[in-house]
Design a protein around this motif. Structure first.
Motif, short mmCIF file in Angstrom:
data_model
loop_
_atom_site.label_atom_id
_atom_site.label_comp_id
_atom_site.label_asym_id
_atom_site.label_seq_id
_atom_site.Cartn_x
_atom_site.Cartn_y
_atom_site.Cartn_z
N ASN A 237 0.80 -1.22 0.00
CA ASN A 237 0.00 0.00 0.00
C ASN A 237 0.83 1.27 0.00
N GLU A 284 2.12 4.10 -4.76
CA GLU A 284 0.67 3.88 -4.77
C GLU A 284 0.02 5.10 -4.14
N GLU A 287 -5.18 9.28 -3.79
CA GLU A 287 -5.83 10.59 -3.84
C GLU A 287 -5.18 11.47 -4.89
N GLN A 289 -4.94 14.85 -5.01
CA GLN A 289 -4.11 15.98 -4.58
C GLN A 289 -2.66 15.60 -4.29
N PRO A 290 -2.42 14.59 -3.46
CA PRO A 290 -1.01 14.27 -3.22
C PRO A 290 -0.29 13.81 -4.49
N LEU B 145 -11.35 17.00 5.85
CA LEU B 145 -10.74 17.21 4.53
C LEU B 145 -10.06 18.57 4.45
N ILE B 148 -6.76 18.55 6.09
CA ILE B 148 -5.81 17.70 5.37
C ILE B 148 -5.37 18.37 4.07
N LEU B 149 -6.34 18.79 3.29
CA LEU B 149 -5.99 19.40 2.01
C LEU B 149 -5.17 20.67 2.22
N LEU B 252 -8.54 7.02 8.36
CA LEU B 252 -8.74 6.71 6.96
C LEU B 252 -8.27 7.83 6.03
N LEU B 253 -8.75 9.04 6.28
CA LEU B 253 -8.43 10.13 5.36
C LEU B 253 -6.95 10.49 5.41
N SER B 256 -5.00 7.91 3.50
CA SER B 256 -5.05 7.88 2.05
C SER B 256 -4.43 9.14 1.45
N PHE B 257 -4.52 10.25 2.15
CA PHE B 257 -3.92 11.47 1.57
C PHE B 257 -2.41 11.53 1.78
N GLY B 259 -0.44 8.88 2.13
CA GLY B 259 0.22 7.66 1.67
C GLY B 259 0.75 6.80 2.80
N VAL B 268 -11.09 0.78 4.03
CA VAL B 268 -11.89 1.50 3.04
C VAL B 268 -11.79 0.82 1.68
N TYR C 228 -19.62 9.69 2.98
CA TYR C 228 -18.25 9.68 2.51
C TYR C 228 -17.85 8.29 2.02
N LEU C 229 -18.37 7.29 2.65
CA LEU C 229 -18.03 5.92 2.26
C LEU C 229 -18.95 5.42 1.15
N LEU C 251 -12.57 20.60 -3.75
CA LEU C 251 -11.61 21.49 -3.12
C LEU C 251 -10.35 21.65 -3.95
#
Lengths: 592, 311, 291, 573
Positions: A237, A284, A287, A289-290, B145, B148-149, B252-253, B256-257, B259, B268, C228-229, C251
Motif C-alpha cells: 500500500n 501507490e 488521492e 491531490q497528493p 478534509l 488535510i488538504l 482513513l483520510l 489515504s492522503f 500515503g 476502506v 463519505y463511504l 476542493l
C-alpha cells in the motif's frame, strides 16, 4: 501513582523521537543522480501474479517483470504486435486452427531462490503449457481464463476434471503441445483471430513451476518472470521498487515509428539497448491531490492530469504557460474505450420499448457530459467501437445520438408515454464513487427533462456487478476498455450467447447480430470483416441496447527530463523504453 | 482484585461469543452469497459452485460458524477476494504505519487537552469558556478534509516543511512522513476531546471533596491539579483506553492522503471492493481488540479507583 | 367542586422550561432549532429554495455572488438552496434515526432495569455484545449489508446506536426502582406497567430527552461519514453529507463553497443542539434543584 | 466588644441570586465566638446557619452567593477584606471546618493519610515523613484504632463515623484557632454521634480552640457548647450562654425548639411544637399548658389482645457474592429469624442502628421484598402465601410511610394525582370529582390546604411532604401502617408535629403502627411496645416504659446512654 506525569513523559519521548526523525529524514536527501523512473499508480497494488492481473494497476507493474509471447510495437499506430518472448510471429495452418510458435533461445527466468543455486533457468515451451493450465485451474479462481475459454482443444475438459479432482498438471492437453523446448503448438477448437492479442496479455505470461511450488499462494508476492526488471521491494500500500534484471534477454529501442515520432525526438535512441533506467518506482497514491502535488514537486515523473486539476493546467489542448515554463510536456491520446448507458433488454418496459430507448438517447446531452466530467477530454461515442480500432468510423451516423429534447419527446409519445406519463420510476445502477454518482445524477437530470423519473442505486463495484450478473439491474452506466485492439472485444458485450452471467449484461439478443458476430469471428482482420462490423453497428443503432456516451482521451503530463515517452493505451511495460535525462533533471528540478 | 480480574475475564467469554455471532450473521446470512461475490466478473455457475464448496458454504450454518471461530482462533482469515493476499499479513503490515501516526498524535492531543479542559472546566460559563466551546464545536464541525488538504497544500507543497506524502518502513525514516499527519490529527481531535473532558471536570468540580480541599487552604491550582485531576483521571483513563483499539484502525483520510499504508486505507479499500473476508476479519479483529481493551479499561479502572480496587 | 383548582402547581417540566427561558443562550438555541425545523418543513413542502434541483449547465461551479450566495455546484444548482434542502435529510436522519434508537434503547433499558434478573442479564449481554463492536464499524457493516438509501440509513443508525440509551435508561431504572416513591406505589398495589409508565418513565424522560438530542447530533454526523463511504442517501437527494463528500474533489479545483455551505448549516444546528442540551441538562438536574 | 473574642461577626448579610430573584440567606447578623469556647449555632434547615459558617471560611460559592454587608473580624482583622491568597493562609491553618457529609467530603482517590498530611505540609511546612508521623498521632487522638495501618486506608474503606473522625483529624491538624463543625453528626447513628460529640469536646479542651458547632438539634449541643446562637429564617433570634438559654429561653422559637424534643424522662400525650409558643409571624404566644402538660395514658398491653400482625421466624437473606458460575458463596442475613406480634390499635416501635435490618424487616412484612422464609400473619392470613390479586387487595389494608419525604413522592405527579392514585388502583370513589373530594378531605385531615392539590411535591417543605405521604397512606383507609424512619430526616421542630399527627390519627382511626427508628427517644414517645433490633435479630422486647426503665441487653443500654440528654450537665444535676 502519577499518571499525568507518566503521560507527559511518554509524550516527550515521542516528540523527541519525531524531531529526531525529521533531522534524520533531512540528511537523507534524494539524490538527483540516481537513474530512476518515478511512477505512480492510482490504486493499491494487489499482487504480482499474472493470472490475477485483472486491473490496470497490477498490469502496469507486472508488465515490467513478466513477459508474454508478444508485445505491441512501442511507437507504431495503429497498434501492431511484435514478438517478445517468441522469436517470430507464429505460423498458422490453413484452417486457422493450428498455430506454431517458436520461442527465443536463451531467455532466462530471473534469479530466484526457487531455482537450484538461485540461478534462473532457461524458459521453455513447457513453461507456457504449465502457466496456461494454471490459468485454467479452477482452484486458482483466476478471472483471466476467458482468454482461452472454449478456444483450445481439451483445455476446458481438463479444467472441468480438475474441478472434480480427476485430473492433474501431468495430463496432456490436445490443444497445447511442446514438441521441443523452443516450439509451442496450439490447437484451437474454432478459428480465434484474437489469439495473438491474448497472447500479448499478462494473463498468458509464463511463470516458472519451481517458484509456484515453492511459494504456493504466496507466489503472488514473489514474482519470477523473464522481464527487464525484477522486484526489489514492495511496501504494501505504499510503493513497489523494481530494479534492472541483469539476466534479461535484452531488447533494442525501435528504429521506426509513426509519422512525426522522429520530429518529437522519439527516435533518438533508435537501436540502443534497453532498458535505460536502473530502477523503476511505482508509488501507490490514490488521492488526486497528493499525486498531483508530488508530480509538481518533481517527485513523480509522469502523471495523468486529475480531472479537478485540469482547468488550471490545460486550456484547449495546450499547457498553461506556468507549466511549460517548468519544462512540462503534455501528451494526448485517444483511448480505445467506450462509456455507455446500458438497458436490461429483459426489462418489460425498457427492454421492450424501442421508442422509449430512442427518446432517452435523444435526451442525453453528451457534450455537456463530456465538458462537465471529462473536461472535454474525449469524443462523442456513436457506437461501441472506439477510435484506433478497426471498425471505427469517424463518419458513422447514429441518428439518436443528438441532443434534441423535442425529438425525444416525440419518441416518448410514440412509445406510449407522452411526457413520461404512465412510466414507473426506473432504477439506475451505478457505483458509489463520487464521480460515478454525479454522472448518475446527470443522467437523472437529463431524463427528468423528459418526464422520466429514475432512482439512483449506488453500490460498491462488486455489488454492482452482482446485480448485473443476476439480471436485476434496469439501467446502468459503465465503461469498457479494450483488452486488445479488436472490435470483437467490444462487440462480444452484445453477443447473444454472452448474456448474464456472461459479459453481455444488457442481455441483448438479436439473431442477425449474432450471426454476423459469429461470421466475423471466423475472419482475420480484413476489409470484409470491417464491413460486417459496420453492419453490426447499424443493427446496434436500430436496437439501441446501449446509449454509447464517450470515447475518452488521456491527458498525460510528464517532466522535461523524461525522454522517449509515448502514451500507449494497452501496454503498460513502457518503463524499459523511457530515458531519464539526469542533466536536464538537475536543471529543471530547480524551477519546481 | 484477583477474583475480580478472573471474573471480569470470564465475563468476556459470552461477549466474545455474541460479538462473533453478530459478525457472522451480518456477513454470512444477511450479506448475500459470498461465493458469488468471491468468484469475480467472469464467473460461471460451476465456478461459483466450486467456490461454495471451497469456502464450506454447503455445510450447515452452525458448522460454518465453527469454522469461522476456528479462523479467529488461529488468526487465519484466509485470503482476500480482491487481492488474493493473506488477510492476516495485510493486517499486520498495516498496524505499524497506523500506529506510527495515531499513537503520537493521540498522546500529544491528550497532553494539550487535559490541562486545557481542566482550566475551561474551572472557568465554567465564563466568557473564555463559552468562546472556547464555540471554537471547539467549530473545529469539529469543519470537515477533516479541509485540514488535510490545506495542510498538505500549504505546509508540505508551498512551504516545503514536510514531504507531500509517502512512507518509509524504517523506524527512523518514517517520522519524516508522519509528522504532518500527526500534526493534523492533533488539530482534528482537539475540539471533541476538550468538550468531552471539560464535562468530566465540571462534574468533579461540583463534588463535596472539592470544598473540603479548599477549606484546607489549598490554592485553586492545587485543588485542580491534585484533587480534581486525580479523580477525573479515573473516567478519563478508562475512556482513553477505549480509544486505543481505534488507534490501530488509524485514520482513513489521513492515511489515504499522506500515503500511510495503514489499516484505515485497508478497510476502506475493502469496503469499496466489497471484500467481505477482509471487512469481516477487520471487524472481528477490531472488535476483539475493543473487547480486550474494554476489559483492560475495567481492570485499569479497578487499579486507579481505590473504591473498586479492594472489592 | 372544591377549591382545589385555585392554586395551580408548577410541574418540574414547567419549572425547567421557566429556567430555560431565563437562559438567553438556551432560548436562542431553541429558536435556531425551531428555525431549522421550520426551514425543513418549508423545504419539504417545496415552498422555499425551490431552485435546489434547478439545473443550469451554463453556470457550473460559480463562485458565490449576489445571485447565488453560496455559489453553484457542478450542475449549476444553487448551493445555498441545496444546503437548505439538506436540512430535510439531516432532520429526518436525526429524528427517525435517533428516535428509533431511543425507542429501542428505552424499551430494552426499561425492561432490563426494572425487572432485573434473567431479563436484565439477557439484555445486558445483548447490548454489551453490540457495545463491544466499535460503533462506526457496526454502522458501516450494517448499512453495507442493508444497502444505501435514506430509509436504510435511518434504520442502520437506529438499530446500531441504541446501546448508549439502553445503558442509560437501564441504570436510571435501577436507581428509580429502589426509590421510595416507586416502593410506595408498589405498596399501594400499583401494577408493573403502572410503576414503569406512570412512575419511573416520566422521571427518566428528561434524561431520555438529553440522550435523544445527543443521539440526534451523532446521527447527523453518521450520515456524513456514511456518505463519505458511499453508503449515504440516494444520489440526487440534497444532503450535507453528500456535499461534504463531494468537496473532496471540488476542493482541489478551488471550489470551497459547497463544503462551506454544508459546514455552516451543520455547525449551527449542532451548536444549537449542544447548547440547548446543556441548558436542558442544567434545568432538569435534580442536584441543582433541591439545593 | 470583648477582648477575648476570636471572631466577631457584624451585620453580616449574604444574598443568593436564584431564578426567583435575590434571596437573602442571612440578614445583618452579629455574634461573637470567644477564644477557647464552643458556640452552638442552632436553627432549622434554611435558617442560614451553614451560610454563615461558609462566610467565615470565605467559601460562599460566588456566583450565585455574595456577602453584601458586614464584617467578619478575626482577631480584629476583617476576613472579608482579605485577598484569596491571604484567606488560603487562614483556611485550614487558623480556621478549619468539618462537614455534614462524611461520605463525600473526603477525596475518594487519596488515602486518608495523604489528605491529612496535605494540610500539614502546606501550613506547617513539614516534610512528608514528619507529616506522616503527625498524621498517625492525629488519627490516634481522634480515636482511630491501629492508626499506623489505617492511615493507608482510602475513605471508602472506613465507616461513616471513622470518616468523620478523619475529617476532624484533618481539621485539627494545624492547631486551628477555630473549628467549624457543620452538622457533623446528623448523618450518623446515635451511638456514633455521641462518640463524635465527646471527641470534639475533648479536643476542644485539649487544644484550647474555639468551636462553632452548627446543628438543628438543640439537644445535641447542650452538653458541649458554652454559648448558643439561635437562628430563624436568616435572623439571630436569641444568643446567650448555654446554661442561661436552657434555663430561661427568651424567644418563643427557642422555647419551642427546647420543648419539642421528645425526652426519655417524660411521657407527654403530645409533643410541644414551635407553634405552641410562637405565632406564624414570629410573635410570642402563650402555650396552652393543659395541652402541653397532659400526660400520656399508658395503654394496656396483654397477650389476650387480638394480634393484628404476627410475624413468625421471618428471614430475609441476601446473596452477597456470586461465584464464578453463578453460585452464591455467602449470604447477608438482613433479617434473621424474627418473631414479633403487633396488637391491634397499638404501636410497636422497632429500634436499631443503621444496617441492623429494621428497614428490611418492614419491607418484608409488606412483601415489598419477598421473604426467604417465615410467616407474616395478618388477621390470621399468611401474607407470604397470597397470590397476586389477593396481595393487591391486602395492600389496601397495609400501608407504609417512608423516611425520605423528598424521594417518596413522584416528583412528576401533582399532589392530587398522588393522593388519588391509590384510590384509582383500589377502585375507591366512583368518579374523578368524588376522588378529588376525598383527596381534599385527606389534605385537610393532615393539616394542609386542599387548595394545594394541584401543586407538585417540590413546592412543599419536608414536613409538608411527610404529611402528604401520610395522607396518601390514609387514602385507602388502611388498618395498619409501617412508619419507616418517617421522621428521621426532619428537623426536630417538624419531627414533633409529625409525631403528634401520627398519634392523633391513630386515636381517631384506630390505626396500628409499626414505627421504625434509630432514635430511641422518638420510639419511646410514640410506641406502646418496643423491639430492639441488632444484627438482624430482635434482641429485646418490652413495653416502651419497660425498655427505658429496665434495659436488659447490652446494646439497649448502649443506645440509651448515647441519647443526648438535651440539657447542659450543669442543669441536670
Amino acid at each position: 501513582m502519577n499518571l499525568n506525569r507518566t503521560f507527559s513523559r511518554l509524550a516527550i519521548v515521542f516528540v523527541a523521537l519525531s524531531f529526531l526523525g525529521i533531522t534524520l529524514g533531512c540528511t537523507k536527501k534524494n539524490s538527483a543522480k540516481e537513474n530512476v523512473l518515478n511512477n505512480a499508480i492510482t490504486a493499491n497494488l494487489k499482487g504480482m501474479d499474472p493470472i490475477y492481473a485483472n486491473d490496470a494497476y497490477s498490469n502496469q507493474v507486472i508488465s515490467n517483470i513478466y513477459e508474454p509471447l508478444f508485445e505491441y510495437h512501442y511507437l507504431k499506430r495503429p497498434l501492431e504486435l511484435q514478438p517478445l518472448v517468441a522469436s517470430a510471429m507464429p505460423t498458422a495452418s490453413k484452417d486457422g486452427l493450428t498455430h506454431t510458435i517458436k520461442i527465443k533461445k536463451g531467455i532466462k527466468f530471473q534469479d530466484d531462490e526457487a531455482f537450484p543455486e538461485g540461478k534462473g533457468r532457461d524458459l521453455t515451451a513447457k513453461d507456457f503449457i504449465y502457466s496456461w493450465k494454471r490459468l485454467a485451474d479452477p482452484a486458482n479462481q483466476s478471472d483471466g481464463f476467458w482468454i482461452f475459454d472454449g478456444k483450445i482443444k481439451g483445455l476446458n475438459e481438463w479444467r472441468e476434471k480438475m474441478g472434480k479432482g480427476e485430473a492433474s498438471y501431468e495430463d496432456e492437453i490436445e490443444g497445447l503441445q511442446a514438441p521441443d523446448d523452443e516450439t509451442l503448438v496450439i490447437k484451437l477448437t474454432k478459428p480465434y483471430f484474437q489469439l495473438y492479442y491474448v497472447l500479448a496479455m499478462n494473463y498468458s505470461a509464463p511463470v516458472p513451476k519451481e517458484a509456484v511450488d515453492k511459494y504456493g499462494k504466496e507466489f503472488i508476492n514473489h514474482p519470477v518472470g523473464t522481464g527487464p526488471f525484477k522486484l526489489d521491494s514492495w511496501t504494501r500500500n505504499s510503493k513497489v521498487v523494481l530494479v534492472k534484471n541483469p539476466t534479461w534477454h535484452g531488447g533494442k529501442y525501435p528504429s521506426e515509428g509513426e509519422e512525426g515520432d522522429d520530429a518529437r525526438g522519439l527516435l533518438k535512441d533508435a537501436g540502443k539497448d534497453l532498458p535505460f533506467v536502473d530502477k523503476v518506482v511505482y508509488s501507490e497514491i490514490i488521492e488526486d491531490q497528493p499525486r498531483w502535488l508530488n508530480f509538481m514537486k518533481g517527485k513523480l515523473d509522469i502523471v495523468i492530469i486529475p480531472k479537478d486539476n485540469f482547468d488550471t493546467s490545460v486550456s484547449g489542448d495546450k499547457l498553461s504557460k506556468d507549466l511549460t515554463d517548468k519544462g512540462l510536456k503534455l501528451e494526448i491520446n485517444e483511448e480505445p474505450d467506450v462509456t455507455y448507458m446500458a438497458f436490461n433488454m429483459l426489462d418489460p418496459i425498457l427492454g421492450k420499448n424501442l421508442e422509449l430507448r430512442r427518446a432517452i438517447s435523444l435526451a442525453t446531452d453528451t457534450n455537456t457530459l463530456l465538458e462537465r466530467f471529462y473536461n472535454g477530454r474525449g469524443v462523442n461515442a456513436l457506437s461501441p467501437i472506439p477510435p484506433g480500432i478497426d471498425g471505427y468510423d469517424k463518419d458513422f451516423k447514429n441518428p439518436y445520438k443528438e441532443f434534441n429534447i423535442e425529438k425525444a419527446k416525440e419518441h416518448l409519445k410514440k412509445a406510449g408515454y407522452p411526457d413520461g406519463k404512465g412510466l414507473p420510476e426506473f432504477e439506475y445502477s451505478t457505483t458509489n464513487s463520487t464521480t460515478a454518482r454525479q454522472m448518475a445524477e446527470y443522467t437523472q437530470q437529463n431524463l427528468a427533462a423528459l418526464g422520466i423519473k429514475i432512482r439512483i442505486a449506488a453500490t460498491s463495484w462488486p455489488q454492482f456487478t452482482d446485480k448485473l450478473r443476476e439480471k436485476k439491474a434496469q439501467m446502468w452506466g459503465i465503461a469498457w476498455s479494450a483488452d486488445y485492439p479488436d472490435a470483437e472485444n467490444f462487440l462480444q458485450l452484445l453477443y447473444g450467447k454472452n448474456v448474464s452471467p456472461g459479459p453481455n449484461s444488457a442481455n441483448y439478443v438479436n439473431k442477425k447480430f449474432d450471426e454476423l458476430y459469429e461470421k466475423a469471428l471466423k475472419l482475420p482482420p480484413s476489409p470484409e470483416r470491417t464491413v460486417i462490423y459496420k453492419q453490426m453497428k447499424e443493427i446496434f443503432v436500430q436496437d439501441l441496447p446501449w446509449i454509447p456516451n464517450i470515447h475518452r482521451k488521456a491527458y498525460v503530463l510528464y517532466h522535461g527530463w523524461i525522454e522517449n515517452y509515448k502514451r500507449h493505451a494497452i501496454i503498460n511495460g513502457e518503463a524499459k523504453y523511457i530515458r531519464v535525462n539526469l542533466n536536464q533533471k538537475a536543471k529543471l528540478a530547480e524551477k519546481l | 482484585m484477583l477474583k475480580y480480574t478472573i471474573r471480569r475475564i470470564l465475563y468476556v467469554i459470552p461477549i466474545l461469543f455474541g460479538v462473533t455471532l453478530v459478525c457472522f450473521l451480518l456477513f454470512n446470512v444477511a450479506g448475500g452469497d459470498p461465493a458469488a461475490q468471491a468468484a469475480g466478473k467472469y464467473a460461471t455457475v460451476e465456478q461459483i459452485e466450486s467456490i461454495r464448496a471451497e469456502l464450506g458454504l454447503n455445510q450447515p450454518i452452525y458448522l460454518q460458524y465453527l469454522d469461522y471461530l476456528k479462523q479467529i482462533l488461529t488468526f487465519d482469515f484466509g485470503r482476500s477476494w480482491s487481492t488474493k493476499q493473506k488477510i492476516s499479513e495485510m493486517f499486520w503490515s498495516g498496524v505499524g504505519p497506523s500506529l506510527s501516526v495515531t499513537v503520537p498524535g493521540f498522546l500529544i492531543t491528550l497532553m494539550i487537552t487535559i490541562p486545557l479542559s481542566l482550566v475551561l472546566g474551572y472557568l465554567r460559563d465564563s466568557f473564555i469558556d463559552r468562546t472556547a466551546m464555540v471554537v471547539c464545536l467549530a473545529l469539529i464541525s469543519i470537515s477533516s478534509l479541509v485540514y488535510i488538504l490545506a495542510g498538505q497544500y500549504f505546509l508540505a507543497y508551498l512551504w516545503g516543511m514536510f514531504p507531500i506524502s509517502g512512507w518509509d518502513s524504517s523506524w527512523t525514516g518514517r517520522w519524516e512522513y508522519t509528522t504532518l499527519p500527526i500534526l493534523i490529527m492533533v488539530v482534528l481531535s482537539l475540539g471533541g476531546q476538550i468538550l468531552f473532558f471539560r464535562t468530566i471536570f465540571i462534574e468533579e468540580l461540583s463534588k463535596d471533596y472539592v470544598r473540603t480541599a479548599r477549606a484546607k487552604g489549598l490554592s485553586n491550582k492545587k485543588v485542580l491539579t491534585k484533587h480534581i485531576l486525580r479523580n477525573a483521571l479515573i473516567p478519563i483513563i478508562t475512556l482513553v483506553v477505549l480509544q486505543v483499539p481505534f488507534l490501530i484502525l488509524g485514520s482513513l483520510l489521513l492515511e489515504s492522503f499522506f500515503g500511510i499504508p495503514g489499516l484505515g486505507g485497508l478497510l476502506v479499500t475493502a469496503i469499496n471492493n466489497a471484500d467481505f473476508p477482509v471487512i469481516k476479519a477487520m471487524i472481528v479483529i477490531l472488535t476483539i481488540l475493543y473487547t480486550t481493551f474494554n476489559l483492560i479499561s475495567d481492570l485499569l479502572y479497578a487499579v486507579v479507583d481505590p473504591k473498586v480496587r479492594l472489592q | 367542586m372544591t377549591s382545589a383548582q385555585n392554586t395551580q402547581g408548577r410541574s418540574l417540566w414547567a419549572d425547567a422550561i421557566r429556567k430555560i427561558k431565563k437562559n438567553r443562550i438556551a432560548v436562542v438555541s431553541f429558536w435556531i432549532i425551531i428555525a431549522y425545523i421550520g426551514l425543513a418543513a418549508l423545504c419539504a413542502m417545496d415552498l422555499v429554495f425551490t431552485s435546489y434541483s434547478l439545473v443550469d449547465n451554463t453556470i457550473p461551479y460559480q463562485a458565490p455572488s449576489s445571485a447565488h450566495w453560496f455559489g453553484t455546484d457542478l450542475f449549476g444548482r444553487d448551493v445555498l438552496a441545496r444546503a437548505a434542502h439538506g436540512t430535510v435529510t439531516s432532520l429526518i436522519v436525526g429524528f427517525v434515526g435517533a428516535g428509533l434508537s431511543v425507542l429501542i434503547g428505552t424499551l430494552l433499558g426499561a425492561l432490563a432495569g426494572y425487572f432485573g434478573g434473567l431479563v436484565d442479564e439477557l439484555i445486558t449481554w445483548f447490548y454489551s455484545t453490540l457495545d463491544n463492536i466499535p460503533y462506526i464499524l457496526l454502522l458501516v457493516a450494517f448499512s453495507f449489508v442493508s444497502g444505501p438509501g435514506l430509509k436504510t440509513l435511518c434504520l442502520a443508525i437506529g438499530l446500531t446506536s441504541w446501546v448508549g440509551h439502553c445503558r442509560l435508561v437501564r441504570s436510571e431504572f435501577i436507581k428509580q426502582r429502589g426509590q421510595e416513591y416507586v416502593q410506595g406505589a408498589f405498596s399501594m398495589g400499583a401494577s408493573h406497567a403502572r410503576r414503569i409508565f406512570v412512575h419511573i418513565l416520566p422521571n427518566t424522560l428528561h434524561l431520555i430527552l438529553i440522550s435523544f438530542s445527543l443521539g440526534f447530533v451523532s446521527a447527523i454526523k453518521s450520515e456524513v461519514i456514511l456518505s463519505y463511504l458511499g453508503l449515504g442517501v440516494e444520489p440526487g437527494t440534497p444532503s450535507w453529507g453528500m456535499m461534504i463528500s463531494d468537496a473532496k474533489l471540488e476542493l482541489s479545483r478551488g471550489v470551497w463553497w459547497g463544503l462551506a455551505a454544508a459546514t455552516v448549516f451543520m455547525f449551527f444546528l449542532v451548536l444549537a443542539f449542544t447548547l440547548f442540551n446543556d441548558a436542558v441538562r442544567d434545568a432538569t438536574d435534580p442536584k441543582l434543584r433541591d439545593k | 466588644m470583648s477582648s477575648n473574642s476570636l471572631i466577631e461577626i457584624k451585620d453580616l448579610t449574604v444574598e443568593f441570586q436564584t431564578d426567583d430573584g435575590t434571596v437573602t440567606a442571612v440578614k445583618k447578623i452579629s455574634f461573637d465566638i470567644p477564644k477557647g469556647k464552643t458556640v452552638g449555632l442552632v436553627g432549622e434547615s434554611g435558617s442560614g446557619k451553614s451560610v454563615s459558617s461558609l462566610a467565615i471560611m470565605g467559601l460562599i460559592p460566588n456566583p450565585p452567593g455574595k456577602v453584601t454587608t458586614g464584617q467578619i473580624l478575626f482577631e480584629g482583622k476583617d476576613l472579608l477584606k482579605n485577598s484569596e491568597s491571604q484567606m488560603r493562609k487562614i483556611r485550614g491553618k487558623r480556621i478549619s471546618m468539618i462537614f455534614q457529609e462524611p461520605m463525600t467530603s473526603l477525596n475518594p482517590v487519596f488515602t486518608v493519610g495523604d489528605q491529612i498530611c496535605e494540610s500539614l505540609i502546606l501550613h506547617e511546612k513539614m516534610s512528608k515523613a514528619e507529616a506522616w508521623e503527625r498524621a498517625i498521632e492525629l488519627l490516634d487522638q481522634v480515636g482511630i484504632p491501629n492508626p499506623s495501618e489505617r492511615i493507608k486506608s482510602y475513605p471508602h474503606e472506613m465507616s461513616g463515623g471513622q470518616r468523620q473522625r478523619v475529617m476532624i483529624a484533618m481539621a485539627i491538624s494545624c492547631n486551628p484557632d477555630l473549628l467549624i463543625a457543620d452538622e457533623p453528626t446528623t448523618a450518623l447513628d446515635v451511638t456514633i454521634q455521641k462518640q463524635i460529640l465527646d471527641l470534639i469536646a475533648d479536643l476542644q479542651k485539649k487544644y484550647g480552640m474555639s468551636v462553632l458547632f452548627i446543628t438543628h438539634d438543640l439537644g445535641v449541643i447542650a452538653d458541649i457548647s458554652d454559648e448558643v446562637v439561635v437562628m430563624y429564617r436568616g435572623d439571630i433570634v436569641e444568643k446567650n450562654s448555654t446554661e442561661a438559654l436552657f434555663k430561661k429561653p427568651q424567644h418563643p422559637y427557642t422555647k419551642g425548639l427546647l420543648a419539642c424534643r421528645p425526652s426519655l424522662d417524660e411521657h407527654p400525650r403530645r409533643l410541644p411544637v414551635v407553634s405552641d409558643f410562637m405565632t406564624p409571624d414570629g410573635k410570642e404566644k402563650t402555650p396552652d399548658q393543659s395541652v402541653l402538660k397532659a400526660a400520656k395514658e399508658i395503654r394496656p398491653i396483654s397477650d389476650s389482645q387480638t394480634p393484628l400482625l404476627e410475624i413468625k421466624s421471618l428471614k430475609k437473606h441476601f446473596p452477597l457474592k456470586k461465584g464464578f458460575f453463578g453460585g452464591v458463596q455467602s449470604w447477608v442475613k438482613a433479617v434473621d429469624d424474627v418473631s414479633l406480634t403487633v396488637r391491634k390499635g397499638r404501636t410497636l416501635g422497632l429500634v436499631g442502628e443503621s444496617g441492623c435490618g429494621k428497614t428490611t424487616l418492614g419491607r418484608t412484612i409488606l412483601r415489598l421484598i419477598e421473604p426467604t422464609a417465615g410467616e407474616v400473619r395478618y388477621n390470621g392470613v399468611d401474607v407470604t402465601g397470597l397470590n397476586k390479586s389477593d396481595m393487591r387487595a391486602m395492600r389496601r389494608k397495609m400501608q407504609i410511610i417512608f423516611q425520605d419525604p423528598y424521594a417518596s413522592l413522584n416528583p412528576r405527579m401533582t399532589i392530587g394525582a398522588a393522593l388519588m392514585e391509590p384510590m384509582v388502583i383500589h377502585k375507591l370513589g366512583s368518579s374523578k370529582s368524588e376522588r378529588l373530594d376525598m383527596a381534599a378531605k385527606l389534605m385537610d385531615r393532615v393539616g394542609l390546604s386542599a387548595s394545594m392539590l394541584n401543586r407538585y411535591p417540590h413546592e412543599f417543605s419536608g414536613g409538608q411532604r411527610q404529611r402528604i405521604c401520610i395522607a396518601r397512606a390514609l387514602a385507602v383507609e388502611p388498618e395498619f401502617i409501617i412508619c419507616d424512619e418517617s421522621v428521621s430526616a426532619l428537623d426536630v421542630s417538624i419531627q414533633a408535629q409529625i409525631l403528634n399527627l401520627l398519634l392523633e390519627l391513630q386515636e381517631e382511626l384506630n390505626l396500628t403502627y409499626v414505627f421504625i427508628s434509630h432514635d430511641l427517644a422518638v420510639v419511646k414517645f410514640i410506641s406502646d411496645e418496643v423491639a430492639v433490633m441488632y444484627n438482624g435479630q430482635v434482641v429485646e422486647m418490652n413495653t416502651a416504659v419497660g425498655i427505658y426503665e429496665n434495659p436488659q441487653h447490652d446494646y439497649t443500654k448502649k443506645l440509651l446512654s448515647a441519647i443526648p440528654k438535651g440539657m447542659p450537665k450543669t442543669l441536670l444535676s
